[in-house]
Motif scaffolding. Structure first.
Motif, PDB file in Angstrom:
ATOM      1  N   GLY A 117      39.829  43.734  12.305  1.00 47.36           N
ATOM      2  CA  GLY A 117      41.161  43.671  11.708  1.00 47.36           C
ATOM      3  C   GLY A 117      42.107  42.958  12.661  1.00 47.36           C
ATOM      4  N   ILE A 118      42.956  42.090  12.138  1.00 44.35           N
ATOM      5  CA  ILE A 118      43.909  41.338  12.955  1.00 44.35           C
ATOM      6  C   ILE A 118      45.321  41.646  12.469  1.00 44.35           C
ATOM      7  CG2 ILE A 118      44.682  39.068  13.724  1.00 44.35           C
ATOM      8  CD1 ILE A 118      41.959  39.593  14.726  1.00 44.35           C
ATOM      9  N   VAL A 119      46.129  42.254  13.331  1.00 45.23           N
ATOM     10  CA  VAL A 119      47.511  42.597  12.976  1.00 45.23           C
ATOM     11  C   VAL A 119      48.467  41.685  13.737  1.00 45.23           C
ATOM     12  CG1 VAL A 119      49.280  44.384  12.933  1.00 45.23           C
ATOM     13  CG2 VAL A 119      46.879  45.014  12.644  1.00 45.23           C
ATOM     14  N   ASP A 120      49.333  40.987  13.014  1.00 50.88           N
ATOM     15  CA  ASP A 120      50.397  40.200  13.646  1.00 50.88           C
ATOM     16  C   ASP A 120      51.417  39.820  12.584  1.00 50.88           C
ATOM     17  OD1 ASP A 120      51.950  38.234  15.162  1.00 50.88           O
ATOM     18  OD2 ASP A 120      50.281  38.278  16.575  1.00 50.88           O
ATOM     19  N   THR A 136      45.747  26.148  15.913  1.00 54.43           N
ATOM     20  CA  THR A 136      45.811  24.714  16.191  1.00 54.43           C
ATOM     21  C   THR A 136      47.168  24.160  15.781  1.00 54.43           C
ATOM     22  OG1 THR A 136      45.015  24.012  14.005  1.00 54.43           O
ATOM     23  CG2 THR A 136      43.347  24.584  15.661  1.00 54.43           C
ATOM     24  N   GLU A 137      47.404  22.903  16.077  1.00 56.98           N
ATOM     25  CA  GLU A 137      48.663  22.266  15.688  1.00 56.98           C
ATOM     26  C   GLU A 137      48.864  22.323  14.175  1.00 56.98           C
ATOM     27  OE1 GLU A 137      48.588  18.327  17.218  1.00 56.98           O
ATOM     28  OE2 GLU A 137      48.849  18.944  19.317  1.00 56.98           O
ATOM     29  N   ALA A 138      47.784  22.219  13.435  1.00 60.26           N
ATOM     30  CA  ALA A 138      47.879  22.243  11.973  1.00 60.26           C
ATOM     31  C   ALA A 138      48.300  23.605  11.435  1.00 60.26           C
ATOM     32  CB  ALA A 138      46.544  21.839  11.357  1.00 60.26           C
ATOM     33  N   ASP A 139      48.220  24.656  12.279  1.00 60.30           N
ATOM     34  CA  ASP A 139      48.554  26.013  11.829  1.00 60.30           C
ATOM     35  C   ASP A 139      50.023  26.372  12.052  1.00 60.30           C
ATOM     36  OD1 ASP A 139      45.879  26.615  11.119  1.00 60.30           O
ATOM     37  OD2 ASP A 139      45.400  26.965  13.224  1.00 60.30           O
ATOM     38  N   GLN A 140      50.823  25.456  12.573  1.00 58.47           N
ATOM     39  CA  GLN A 140      52.223  25.774  12.856  1.00 58.47           C
ATOM     40  C   GLN A 140      52.928  26.273  11.598  1.00 58.47           C
ATOM     41  OE1 GLN A 140      54.476  23.027  15.626  1.00 58.47           O
ATOM     42  NE2 GLN A 140      52.632  21.785  15.321  1.00 58.47           N
ATOM     43  N   ASN A 141      53.718  27.338  11.795  1.00 59.26           N
ATOM     44  CA  ASN A 141      54.491  28.001  10.730  1.00 59.26           C
ATOM     45  C   ASN A 141      53.621  28.824   9.787  1.00 59.26           C
ATOM     46  OD1 ASN A 141      57.022  26.914  11.598  1.00 59.26           O
ATOM     47  ND2 ASN A 141      56.449  24.974  10.624  1.00 59.26           N
ATOM     48  N   ASP A 142      52.305  28.868  10.028  1.00 59.19           N
ATOM     49  CA  ASP A 142      51.440  29.753   9.246  1.00 59.19           C
ATOM     50  C   ASP A 142      51.397  31.133   9.901  1.00 59.19           C
ATOM     51  OD1 ASP A 142      50.888  27.647   7.608  1.00 59.19           O
ATOM     52  OD2 ASP A 142      48.881  27.257   8.380  1.00 59.19           O
ATOM     53  N   SER A 143      51.041  32.134   9.136  1.00 54.92           N
ATOM     54  CA  SER A 143      50.869  33.481   9.661  1.00 54.92           C
ATOM     55  C   SER A 143      49.800  33.486  10.759  1.00 54.92           C
ATOM     56  CB  SER A 143      50.456  34.431   8.538  1.00 54.92           C
ATOM     57  OG  SER A 143      49.787  35.564   9.036  1.00 54.92           O
ATOM     58  N   LYS A 144      50.113  34.100  11.902  1.00 55.96           N
ATOM     59  CA  LYS A 144      49.127  34.195  12.976  1.00 55.96           C
ATOM     60  C   LYS A 144      47.907  35.000  12.540  1.00 55.96           C
ATOM     61  CE  LYS A 144      51.956  33.715  17.148  1.00 55.96           C
ATOM     62  NZ  LYS A 144      52.380  34.367  18.408  1.00 55.96           N
ATOM     63  N   ALA A 145      48.145  36.071  11.792  1.00 57.11           N
ATOM     64  CA  ALA A 145      47.023  36.904  11.349  1.00 57.11           C
ATOM     65  C   ALA A 145      46.088  36.106  10.451  1.00 57.11           C
ATOM     66  CB  ALA A 145      47.550  38.143  10.616  1.00 57.11           C
ATOM     67  N   VAL A 146      46.660  35.322   9.556  1.00 60.31           N
ATOM     68  CA  VAL A 146      45.850  34.514   8.627  1.00 60.31           C
ATOM     69  C   VAL A 146      45.172  33.373   9.370  1.00 60.31           C
ATOM     70  CG1 VAL A 146      45.957  33.007   6.604  1.00 60.31           C
ATOM     71  CG2 VAL A 146      47.267  35.131   6.646  1.00 60.31           C
ATOM     72  N   SER A 147      45.901  32.716  10.278  1.00 59.30           N
ATOM     73  CA  SER A 147      45.327  31.618  11.056  1.00 59.30           C
ATOM     74  C   SER A 147      44.148  32.112  11.898  1.00 59.30           C
ATOM     75  CB  SER A 147      46.401  31.009  11.977  1.00 59.30           C
ATOM     76  OG  SER A 147      45.831  30.117  12.909  1.00 59.30           O
ATOM     77  N   PRO A 163      42.975  40.287   7.720  1.00 65.82           N
ATOM     78  CA  PRO A 163      44.288  40.051   8.321  1.00 65.82           C
ATOM     79  C   PRO A 163      45.326  41.052   7.808  1.00 65.82           C
ATOM     80  CG  PRO A 163      43.928  38.509   6.519  1.00 65.82           C
ATOM     81  CD  PRO A 163      42.688  39.363   6.610  1.00 65.82           C
ATOM     82  N   TYR A 164      46.231  41.454   8.700  1.00 64.34           N
ATOM     83  CA  TYR A 164      47.375  42.289   8.335  1.00 64.34           C
ATOM     84  C   TYR A 164      48.629  41.548   8.796  1.00 64.34           C
ATOM     85  CZ  TYR A 164      43.890  46.038   7.922  1.00 64.34           C
ATOM     86  OH  TYR A 164      42.791  46.802   7.569  1.00 64.34           O
ATOM     87  N   ASN A 165      49.249  40.844   7.879  1.00 63.05           N
ATOM     88  CA  ASN A 165      50.442  40.054   8.208  1.00 63.05           C
ATOM     89  C   ASN A 165      51.673  40.958   8.097  1.00 63.05           C
ATOM     90  OD1 ASN A 165      52.176  37.924   8.739  1.00 63.05           O
ATOM     91  ND2 ASN A 165      52.192  37.204   6.624  1.00 63.05           N
ATOM     92  N   VAL A 166      51.751  41.929   9.011  1.00 62.37           N
ATOM     93  CA  VAL A 166      52.830  42.924   8.980  1.00 62.37           C
ATOM     94  C   VAL A 166      53.294  43.220  10.399  1.00 62.37           C
ATOM     95  CG1 VAL A 166      52.005  44.030   6.860  1.00 62.37           C
ATOM     96  CG2 VAL A 166      51.211  44.868   9.083  1.00 62.37           C
ATOM     97  N   GLN A 167      54.504  43.745  10.510  1.00 62.90           N
ATOM     98  CA  GLN A 167      54.976  44.293  11.777  1.00 62.90           C
ATOM     99  C   GLN A 167      54.477  45.734  11.859  1.00 62.90           C
ATOM    100  OE1 GLN A 167      56.809  43.311  14.527  1.00 62.90           O
ATOM    101  NE2 GLN A 167      56.426  45.383  15.244  1.00 62.90           N
ATOM    102  N   ASP A 169      54.421  49.390  12.655  1.00 63.52           N
ATOM    103  CA  ASP A 169      55.485  50.330  12.982  1.00 63.52           C
ATOM    104  C   ASP A 169      55.061  51.733  12.582  1.00 63.52           C
ATOM    105  OD1 ASP A 169      55.880  50.537  10.200  1.00 63.52           O
ATOM    106  OD2 ASP A 169      57.469  49.027  10.204  1.00 63.52           O
ATOM    107  N   SER A 170      56.000  52.648  12.643  1.00 57.84           N
ATOM    108  CA  SER A 170      55.685  54.060  12.392  1.00 57.84           C
ATOM    109  C   SER A 170      55.283  54.331  10.950  1.00 57.84           C
ATOM    110  CB  SER A 170      56.899  54.933  12.757  1.00 57.84           C
ATOM    111  OG  SER A 170      57.216  54.761  14.113  1.00 57.84           O
ATOM    112  N   THR A 171      55.589  53.420  10.050  1.00 54.02           N
ATOM    113  CA  THR A 171      55.271  53.641   8.636  1.00 54.02           C
ATOM    114  C   THR A 171      53.860  53.217   8.265  1.00 54.02           C
ATOM    115  OG1 THR A 171      56.088  51.474   7.888  1.00 54.02           O
ATOM    116  CG2 THR A 171      57.709  53.262   8.070  1.00 54.02           C
ATOM    117  N   ASN A 172      53.240  52.349   9.059  1.00 53.99           N
ATOM    118  CA  ASN A 172      51.932  51.826   8.653  1.00 53.99           C
ATOM    119  C   ASN A 172      50.839  51.939   9.716  1.00 53.99           C
ATOM    120  OD1 ASN A 172      52.553  49.757  10.502  1.00 53.99           O
ATOM    121  ND2 ASN A 172      53.309  48.375   8.914  1.00 53.99           N
ATOM    122  N   ALA A 173      51.196  52.278  10.954  1.00 53.05           N
ATOM    123  CA  ALA A 173      50.225  52.253  12.051  1.00 53.05           C
ATOM    124  C   ALA A 173      49.065  53.222  11.832  1.00 53.05           C
ATOM    125  CB  ALA A 173      50.923  52.552  13.374  1.00 53.05           C
ATOM    126  N   LEU A 174      49.363  54.445  11.403  1.00 55.08           N
ATOM    127  CA  LEU A 174      48.296  55.431  11.214  1.00 55.08           C
ATOM    128  C   LEU A 174      47.342  55.014  10.109  1.00 55.08           C
ATOM    129  CD1 LEU A 174      50.155  58.856  11.574  1.00 55.08           C
ATOM    130  CD2 LEU A 174      48.449  57.874  13.119  1.00 55.08           C
TER     131      LEU A 174
END
Length: 473
Positions: A117-120, A136-147, A163-167, A169-174
């Motif tokens: 799992g990748i969280v970012d 890569t350069e082609a991934d600029q402005n794309d989600s880090k988790a998706v990239s 991928p987890y394209n989320v911040q 926090d206390s609501t989702n970490a568990l």
């Protein structure tokens, strides 16, 4: 401009098409692997393949492809067939797809960890690429988790990457952490470290924590529990958690970041690789004596030295991991640590609005004074010398905020007194400049206070509103 917009739209459409094709390829590869596995099972069944007089014996859970692919690590006595089977069945959560998370996830994918799992929450920026090697350069402005997910699937299409394209926090970490066996802390801020520690303490998961800044790195394992490892002699052993070692957060001003202090790309690369190694060792059943439990690895890239220091053991009264913890549910960690969990720009409001000059206003102010050099405003850049040498507004003088104490502050006060016009303090984002300006206001005589101001939004705003050639970093 129309041609630029047209090309940008065309490239965006091509990227979407490429992403769709990559997803299609990923699914086809998975389907092919499943068919190949079923074919192998058929060929190894004497009843379904009576004409074959030979029979190949393999591990109960490994396919022919697994053995070929992972043979170099299966050969290691510490891993073997059993260890590889554990790796293929393991689920590892990597929090942060940056300088630490990218190399860590790469080697976990290469090792055949069954689910990653990748969280970012962040997007890929050009400033990331020198160390965040899944992007890569082609991934600029794309989600880090998706990239990162896309790159990991190209490395190993036979594992599951989520991928987890989320911040976090206390609501989702568990909810997210509880789906995995091991958690890697590849973040760069204190609030998320406490958040992950508490989430892992509640879910009883081991936490492999790495950090890197400038030319230095650190690595340790928190929350290890012997009960989950049949190779441990003492099944009651529990390693310390992050709160056992650091019961209270450090002062926010003492905590650095890569964006503010810099980092040499290979440093997080080295620590991230070692995080993956600790995860592999943990998964295959290494005991706590061989893991970085109650120990912290320190790396200094300047003189290329590694050393290991002893950490305090588990605190029986720890707020996070004791038998009756004070922290039984996740809290507001930004409030607890008095600092942010993201690198989003702070927006401090220390100075009153009349003391803050917008970039366009400063630009006009500078232009009006071109013919009267002696009456131009004094521009005081309070960034570090390294930042000042990298880029600056012409005509500024450098007074790093860290040096504004004692005699240096007295020197600056004298220079402010000599200035006949405005004294404008400048920094990267418009926060440190306010702090420095307020310090001068507090120390200088009343007749000189009115001339002091700061550049609102700092050099980031200057680049956006006045000079597009000024680099944002």
């Amino acid at each position: 401009m129309d041609r630029i917009t047209s090309l940008e739209n065309e490239i965006a459409n091509l990227r979407r098409t490429l992403q769709e094709k990559e997803n299609e390829l990923y699914e086809l590869r998975k389907e092919y692997t499943l068919q190949q596995t079923n074919t192998e099972a058929f060929n190894l069944n004497p009843q379904s393949n009576a004409n074959n007089v030979f029979k190949t014996n393999m591990g109960d859970k490994l396919t022919k492809l697994d053995i070929v692919r992972y043979s170099r690590q299966i050969l290691l006595p510490d891993i073997g067939v059993t260890g590889q089977e554990k790796l293929c069945a393991a689920k590892v959560l990597v929090v942060g797809a940056g300088g630490l998370g990218c190399p860590a996830a790469m080697y976990l994918a290469g090792a055949g960890v069954g689910q990653i799992g990748i969280v970012d929450y962040d997007k890929v920026d050009l400033t990331n690429i020198h160390r965040q090697i899944l992007h890569t350069e082609a991934d600029q402005n794309d989600s880090k988790a998706v990239s990162a997910t896309k790159s990991l699937r190209s490395i190993n299409s036979h594992i599951k990457v989520q991928p987890y394209n989320v911040q976090l926090d206390s609501t989702n970490a568990l909810d997210i952490a509880s789906r995995y066996d091991v958690v890697l802390d590849c973040t760069d801020n204190v609030p998320t470290r406490y958040l992950l520690n508490d989430a892992c303490a509640i879910t009883k998961l081991p936490l492999i924590s790495g950090s890197a800044l400038k030319m230095e790195g650190q690595l340790t394992v928190y929350g290890y529990r012997a009960l989950k490892n049949s190779n441990e002699k003492d099944q009651s052993y529990i390693g310390p958690c992050y709160r056992c070692v650091f019961p209270t957060p450090p002062p926010p001003e003492t905590v650095g970041s890569c964006s503010a202090n810099g980092v040499a790309g290979p440093v997080p690369g080295a620590i991230g690789c070692l995080q993956a190694l600790e995860a592999i060792k943990l998964i295959v059943g290494q005991t706590h004596e061989k893991l970085l439990v109650e120990r912290m690895l320190l790396f200094d890239g300047e003189d290329m030295t590694f050393r290991t220091v002893k950490l305090r053991g588990r605190n029986a009264n720890c707020a996070g991991c004791s038998e009756q913890p004070a922290v039984s549910q996740l809290i507001d960690y930004e409030a607890f640590c008095k600092s942010q969990a993201t690198e989003k720009d702070l927006d401090l409001n220390i100075l009153p609005s009349f003391r803050r000059i917008s970039p366009p206003s400063l630009s006009r102010y500078l232009t009006e004074g071109e013919d009267l050099q002696h009456t131009r405003p004094l521009l005081v850049d309070v960034r570090s010398a390294a930042e000042f040498n990298m880029c600056r507004i012409e005509g500024t003088v450098n007074w790093p905020s860290d040096s504004l104490r004692g005699g240096r502050l007295v020197e600056l006060l004298d220079e402010v007194r000599r200035c006949a016009r405005k004294v404008v303090f400048i920094c990267r984002r418009g926060n440190d400049s306010q702090i420095a300006a307020q310090a001068v206001i507090d120390a200088i005589e009343d007749p000189h206070k009115d001339k002091i101001a700061d550049l609102k939004g700092g050099l980031h705003a200057w680049s956006k509103e006045v000079d597009n050639n000024f680099p944002i970093y």
